[in-house]
Design an enzyme around this catalytic site. Structure first.
Site, short mmCIF file in Angstrom:
data_model
loop_
_atom_site.label_atom_id
_atom_site.label_comp_id
_atom_site.label_asym_id
_atom_site.label_seq_id
_atom_site.Cartn_x
_atom_site.Cartn_y
_atom_site.Cartn_z
N GLU A 21 0.81 -1.24 0.00
CA GLU A 21 0.00 0.00 0.00
C GLU A 21 0.84 1.28 0.00
O GLU A 21 0.55 2.21 0.75
CB GLU A 21 -0.97 -0.01 1.19
CG GLU A 21 -1.89 -1.23 1.17
CD GLU A 21 -2.74 -1.38 2.43
OE1 GLU A 21 -2.71 -0.50 3.30
OE2 GLU A 21 -3.44 -2.42 2.53
N GLU A 37 -6.15 -10.88 -1.18
CA GLU A 37 -6.94 -10.64 0.04
C GLU A 37 -8.43 -10.45 -0.27
O GLU A 37 -9.10 -9.61 0.33
CB GLU A 37 -6.44 -9.38 0.78
CG GLU A 37 -4.97 -9.34 1.06
CD GLU A 37 -4.51 -8.09 1.82
OE1 GLU A 37 -5.36 -7.31 2.31
OE2 GLU A 37 -3.29 -7.88 1.92
O1 9MR Z 1 -7.12 -8.23 8.67
C1 9MR Z 1 -5.99 -7.63 9.27
C2 9MR Z 1 -6.31 -7.24 10.70
O2 9MR Z 1 -6.58 -8.40 11.46
C3 9MR Z 1 -5.15 -6.48 11.29
O3 9MR Z 1 -5.49 -6.02 12.59
C4 9MR Z 1 -4.82 -5.27 10.41
C5 9MR Z 1 -3.63 -4.49 10.96
O4 9MR Z 1 -2.47 -5.26 10.97
O5 9MR Z 1 -4.53 -5.72 9.10
C6 9MR Z 1 -5.58 -6.39 8.48
O6 9MR Z 1 -5.17 -6.84 7.20
C7 9MR Z 1 -4.91 -5.84 6.22
C8 9MR Z 1 -3.75 -6.33 5.39
O7 9MR Z 1 -2.64 -6.60 6.20
C9 9MR Z 1 -3.39 -5.32 4.30
N1 9MR Z 1 -4.54 -5.01 3.51
C10 9MR Z 1 -5.74 -4.59 4.22
C11 9MR Z 1 -6.09 -5.63 5.28
C12 9MR Z 1 -7.38 -5.24 6.01
O8 9MR Z 1 -7.18 -4.07 6.75
#
Ligand code: 9MR
Length: 330
Positions: A134, A245
């Site tokens: 990102e 994802e």
């Molecule tokens: O689903 C993930 C959540 O459990 C975590 O708390 C969060 C922060 O680390 O990240 C979420 O996953 C993200 C992913 O790493 C990157 N793309 C967006 C996802 C959803 O926020």
């Protein structure tokens, strides 16, 4: 284990597609139903949290690999590949790193050391690393393509290139990915990602793939033909693509509950189909697989059911559509 060979895993294997999901530690440890569906249906997994910067290096120079090592061992024991996620992100960065001012040299040192240590630790064991996550801004405004983050402010835009080079030094065999959301179809963000990775490829930066996070909604999902065109142009740069994802929100759509479920099913069907038809699309993962583990309801503050299994682990229409798509032409 269910030996029925019309599950996603065996069907995808025949199509030479890795099929998977994001996985969190709690149900992986504690919920036999979760484990059963996971092992039956999927052959590639991404830990949703435990390989992030703050999880692996919670204090400076103090690495904690226990949970992630355990995760990799479980995956290996069940013949599942692992996608490493992620090395450089603006989120889930430890407090020791964010609360202090660093010189560019110090920050470069910190990031290089983190990447060398982590990628070196898993050398030869992973199917992919999301090296940079990102980094492209949502609005491609005023020529500012990169998101304003601790890394951009502290190191400058070259942090992206440096991260890929350091990862490649630590494991020259693992495919290295740039992973982002909102750039799956065609449009300003997708063009900004394309321009960035084209430039990286032209300068021989070791980048091998693009992750399409695919957090989409039945309200205005990216068009299948645009996703296909985007995969094609990235393929022409020599890059593979993975859907990393995927989930499909329904709370912000319109129509009756039945219409929303039908729309969601169609989005899963279309996007899996696009991936199967693209020679460079090598994996298709959702972000968790059962609705009650999704990040969406908490994050948006609205109930939703964005995944292919319901909260009782029963397959939903989206699951059946994925099975159908995998069976065509196989
Ligand atoms: O689903 C993930 C959540 O459990 C975590 O708390 C969060 C922060 O680390 O990240 C979420 O996953 C993200 C992913 O790493 C990157 N793309 C967006 C996802 C959803 O926020």
């Amino acid at each position: 284990m269910n030996t029925n060979n019309s599950n996603l895993r065996s069907l995808a294997q025949k199509r030479k597609l890795a099929i998977g999901t994001g996985v969190s530690m709690e149900p992986l440890r504690d919920d036999p139903s979760y484990q059963q569906v996971l092992m039956r249906e999927y052959n590639i997994v991404t830990p949703t949290y435990i390989m992030k910067f703050e999880a692996l290096q919670p204090q400076r120079h103090h690495y904690n690999f226990e949970a992630a090592d355990n995760f990799v061992a479980i995956a290996k024991a069940n013949q599942m590949q692992v996608r490493g996620h992620n090395l450089v992100w603006h989120h889930s960065v430890p407090w020791w790193l964010t609360h202090e001012q660093w010189t560019p040299e110090e920050l470069i040192h910190i990031l290089r050391q983190h990447i060398h240590t982590v990628v070196g630790h898993y050398r030869g064991q992973l199917a992919a690393w999301d090296v940079v996550n990102e980094a492209v801004a949502d609005q491609d405004s005023a020529g500012q393509r990169k998101r304003d983050t601790i890394w951009l402010r502290g190191i400058g835009p070259e942090y992206v290139e440096l991260a890929f080079r350091w990862a490649h030094e630590a494991d020259p065999t693992v495919p290295l990915f740039y992973n982002d959301y909102g750039g799956e179809g065609l449009g300003a963000k997708s063009d900004a990602i394309y321009a960035m990775v084209k430039e990286l490829r032209q300068r021989d930066v070791p980048i091998h793939g693009i992750g399409f996070q695919m957090h989409v909604s039945i309200q205005n999902p990216p068009k299948p033909e645009d996703i296909a065109a985007n995969m094609k142009r990235l393929g022409e740069l020599g890059l593979q693509v993975q859907v990393t994802e995927m989930d499909v929100k329904i709370h912000d759509g319109s129509g009756t509950p039945e219409e929303r479920v039908a729309a969601q099913t169609q989005v899963y069907r279309d996007i899996l189909q696009v991936c199967l038809e693209a020679p460079n699309c090598t994996a298709f993962l959702t972000w968790e697989f059962a609705d009650h583990h999704s990040w969406i309801p908490d994050f948006f503050g609205k109930p939703d059911s964005p995944l292919p299994f319901d909260e009782s682990y029963h397959p939903k229409a989206a699951y059946h559509a994925m099975v159908e798509v995998l069976k065509i032409d196989s």
